[in-house]
Design a protein around this motif. Structure first.
Motif, short mmCIF file in Angstrom:
data_model
loop_
_atom_site.label_atom_id
_atom_site.label_comp_id
_atom_site.label_asym_id
_atom_site.label_seq_id
_atom_site.Cartn_x
_atom_site.Cartn_y
_atom_site.Cartn_z
N GLY A 1 -3.91 5.79 -1.75
CA GLY A 1 -2.60 5.61 -2.36
C GLY A 1 -2.02 4.23 -2.12
O GLY A 1 -1.52 3.59 -3.04
N VAL A 2 -2.12 3.74 -0.87
CA VAL A 2 -1.55 2.41 -0.59
C VAL A 2 -2.43 1.31 -1.16
O VAL A 2 -1.94 0.23 -1.49
CB VAL A 2 -1.35 2.20 0.94
CG1 VAL A 2 -0.28 3.13 1.47
CG2 VAL A 2 -2.65 2.37 1.72
N ILE A 3 -3.74 1.56 -1.28
CA ILE A 3 -4.63 0.54 -1.87
C ILE A 3 -4.27 0.29 -3.33
O ILE A 3 -4.11 -0.85 -3.76
CB ILE A 3 -6.10 0.99 -1.75
CG1 ILE A 3 -6.57 0.96 -0.30
CG2 ILE A 3 -7.00 0.09 -2.60
CD1 ILE A 3 -7.96 1.51 -0.08
N VAL A 4 -4.14 1.39 -4.09
CA VAL A 4 -3.86 1.26 -5.53
C VAL A 4 -2.47 0.68 -5.77
O VAL A 4 -2.25 -0.05 -6.73
CB VAL A 4 -4.00 2.63 -6.23
CG1 VAL A 4 -3.60 2.54 -7.69
CG2 VAL A 4 -5.44 3.13 -6.11
N GLY A 5 -1.54 0.97 -4.88
CA GLY A 5 -0.18 0.51 -5.08
C GLY A 5 0.09 -0.87 -4.54
O GLY A 5 1.25 -1.28 -4.43
N ALA A 6 -0.95 -1.63 -4.16
CA ALA A 6 -0.74 -2.94 -3.54
C ALA A 6 -1.63 -3.98 -4.19
O ALA A 6 -2.67 -3.66 -4.78
CB ALA A 6 -1.01 -2.88 -2.04
N ILE B 1 5.05 3.94 1.20
CA ILE B 1 4.44 3.20 2.32
C ILE B 1 3.88 1.87 1.85
O ILE B 1 4.07 0.83 2.50
CB ILE B 1 3.33 4.03 2.99
CG1 ILE B 1 3.86 5.39 3.43
CG2 ILE B 1 2.75 3.26 4.17
CD1 ILE B 1 4.96 5.33 4.45
N GLY B 2 3.21 1.87 0.69
CA GLY B 2 2.62 0.63 0.17
C GLY B 2 3.63 -0.50 0.02
O GLY B 2 3.44 -1.60 0.53
N PRO B 3 4.74 -0.24 -0.69
CA PRO B 3 5.74 -1.30 -0.83
C PRO B 3 6.32 -1.80 0.48
O PRO B 3 6.60 -2.98 0.64
CB PRO B 3 6.83 -0.61 -1.69
CG PRO B 3 6.09 0.41 -2.48
CD PRO B 3 5.02 0.91 -1.56
#
Length: 638
Positions: A97-102, A160-162
């Motif tokens: 999730g954090v990989i795709v959103g960053a 979390i990503g942002p």
């Protein structure tokens, strides 16, 4: 001196303990995946446009590996550490999730989402434990992982990503300010002391690594990979000890230099600094001067160098940075050596063996491997020692028996058991394993202290351990009754069901070790102890780690998965008077073992005891009387 060596261990604050625990958690997520980082580093150094061998096709691997592979490995490892295999899967899903959103490599995000995934699924599993109807377990397990994984992935993507991106941008801006102001060498004021406090892995992989990877992605290299990994400061201190010190420190320093500089094990110089804490100024000075030199030459590495060996540094040095890297290491060594020499010569103190040992004990306490301290001196509270081998029924059983006897004679109240390397009890305080199995043992029992050996019966580390335990005064208040006593006066007239006279073959002609192992396996099959498949499992076991245990004896047995091919416990003995070559050693007795439960351990205990007497072993290696060998190894135990 003694007071300075103790470093006020009892006064250490809870905050420092929490920092150390946090640091170990960070490094614990990265260290198991260092091979993947090095792979990415090699591919980057070789094939990017500025690399040693530019290749447009191969360089396409660089981006996906740093964007997806490495963060996912970190997330899986962190999740597994908290929640087992299910936790690892959830950690990887959450990390996605954090990989795709960053738009940046999500190493910090992976270090958050991985353990979070493991924690959440672990709590869920405990909440429903015993509440799922029979037959619905798989359905609940799979759907719970899928639903929780989806929620965590969305949380990582949207929240979390942002946050991590904002933090990374802030960190990046701060780092750029420091670099532009020319203040990066001052980082050594924090990095070098933290290394001595055993936060080296946390700093390298948890802090500097992610910053360096982001920089390397942009410019192809990063100086941040060199801040902690530079072996120069430690090398300078060890060199000063080898020239200007006295006693044990002077004698041991040259060997430590080789291990530190070529092997990359920086921890080996920590006790030398703890022995004379003012030397922290030497490593700070060396580190700062090295960083300054790296900056002047615009030097950097393409990936994290772990371990911090000069070999690893050079392997990960991109084209055009070799001179700068070598210059930085050389300058750091020189400055550290000059400062350390001044303090060592002016101390007028003969650094004796006792000082160095106390410093090592202080380091062990900082590292977290000791179980307690009193006034800064090690207080041994070891309750369980585990011998571990691949199958847990041969060499480890004999090693455990041998040490168990020594511990009882010393009056120590410590349990000694054996196990397979994959089933090490989690309450083990010390785990002893063969050098080729130690890495697996550490991964299966990360909280234990690990001792790596070559010989399960006569390794000098046994006596060192015994002396250490006795020094720690971990003795029984009352005399310990021997649970096992051998009555050597008892005549054995009846076959033991595990070892029979008919299964002892003497005066055999020497053959290849694998042929000898097959002969032992065939005898086990013929006697009804094992299925025929067990023979190849014995050969496979020998290919992994030699079953030669010293004293002219080898004890071949199957790998752990071959236990399903064992019908009942049994032992056979083949005698080769001219010997069988096991590597550089010769075995005259080849003892084939098939063990179920603990039935065979009594005989192994006797064998271990006999092996301590070279005279008896020589007699058994030459005698043509099978019954004599039988009576020696099978004695009535009362």
């Amino acid at each position: 001196m003694e007071q300075s060596v103790r470093l006020n261990v009892d006064a250490k604050s809870g905050l420092k303990d929490r920092v150390q625990k946090f640091g170990k958690s960070l490094s614990g997520m990265v260290m198991p995946n260092i091979g993947a980082f090095i792979t990415w580093g090699f591919i980057t150094a070789l094939f990017i446009p500025t690399g040693w061998m530019p290749n447009e096709s191969f360089s396409k691997l660089v981006g996906p590996m740093i964007t997806y592979l490495l963060p996912l490995l970190i997330g899986y490892t962190g999740g597994k550490a908290v929640g087992g295999n299910r936790g690892g899967v959830l950690g990887a899903i959450a990390t996605m999730g954090v990989i795709v959103g960053a738009s940046i490599p999500m190493f910090i995000g992976a270090m958050i989402m991985g353990p979070l995934g493991g924690y959440v699924i672990n709590k869920f599993d405990k909440a429903i434990e015993g509440k799922v109807k029979s037959g619905f377990e798989m359905l609940v397990n799979n759907f719970s992982a899928g639903i929780i994984g989806a929620v965590l992935a969305l949380l990582g993507y949207s929240t979390i990503g942002p946050v991590v991106i904002s933090f990374s941008n802030l960190l990046k801006a701060g780092v750029e300010t420091i670099v532009n102001a020319g203040l990066l060498p001052l980082a050594s004021i924090f990095v070098e002391p933290a290394k001595i406090l055993f936060l080296n892995n946390a700093i390298n992989h948890g802090v500097l690594g992610p910053i360096g990877i982001e920089q390397a992605k942009t410019v192809g290299k990063s100086i941040f990979f060199l801040l902690e990994a530079n072996p120069g400061p430690g090398l300078g201190v060890l060199l000063a000890y080898s020239i200007f010190s006295k006693g044990m420190a002077k004698e041991s320093a040259p060997g430590a230099m080789i291990i530190h500089f070529l092997g990359g094990i920086h921890e080996i110089y920590f006790p030398y600094v703890l022995m004379n804490p003012i030397l922290i100024l030497a490593v700070i000075g060396g580190g700062a001067s090295g960083v300054l030199t790296f900056s002047i030459f615009n030097a950097g590495l393409v990936a994290t160098a772990s371990p911090g060996s000069i070999i690893a540094l050079l392997a990960l040095t991109p084209k055009g940075s070799t001179l700068g890297v070598l210059a930085g290491v050389a300058v750091a060594t020189f400055v550290s050596f000059i400062i350390a020499s001044i303090f060592i010569k002016s101390s007028n103190n003969s650094s004796n063996e006792n000082d160095l040992n106390k410093a090592r004990e202080a380091m062990q306490d900082l590292k977290g491997t000791t179980k307690g301290t009193t006034n800064g001196v090690m207080k041994t509270v070891v309750n369980k020692i585990v011998f571990s081998c691949d199958a847990g029924m041969g060499s480890s059983a004999m090693g455990a028996s041998n040490l168990r006897n020594k511990i009882k004679k010393a009056g120590l109240n410590i349990q000694v058991v054996n196990s397979s390397v994959d089933d090490i009890p989690q309450d083990a305080d010390i785990v002893i394993s063969h050098t080729r199995l130690t890495a697996r043992a550490i991964s299966n029992a990360p909280k234990a202290e690990h001792i790596s050996i070559e010989n399960f019966l006569s390794d000098p580390k046994f006596d060192q351990l015994l002396n250490r335990l006795k020094t720690g005064k971990n003795k029984l208040e009352n005399k310990v009754k021997d649970d096992v006593a051998v009555d050597s006066s008892v005549e054995v007239n009846k076959d033991n069901h595990i070892l029979m006279v008919s299964n002892i073959k003497t005066n055999l002609k020497s053959v290849d070790k694998f042929e000898a192992i097959r002969m032992a396996g065939e005898l086990l099959v013929k006697s009804g102890y094992v299925d025929e498949e067990y023979i190849e499992a014995m050969v496979e076991r020998e290919g992994l780690v030699s079953t030669y245990i010293g004293g002219g004896v080898a004890i071949p047995h199957g790998v752990s998965k071959a236990k399903e091919n064992i019908k009942k416990s049994g032992i056979v003995i083949l005698q080769f008077p001219e010997g069988i070559q096991f590597g550089n050693e010769k075995a005259y007795l080849v003892i084939g073992i098939a063990g179920v439960g603990n039935e065979h351990l009594e005989i192994l205990a006797n064998i271990a005891t006999v092996l301590e007497d070279e005279k008896i072993i020589k007699e058994l290696s030459r005698t043509s009387e099978s019954k004599k060998i039988y009576q020696t190894f099978v004695k009535k135990v009362v």
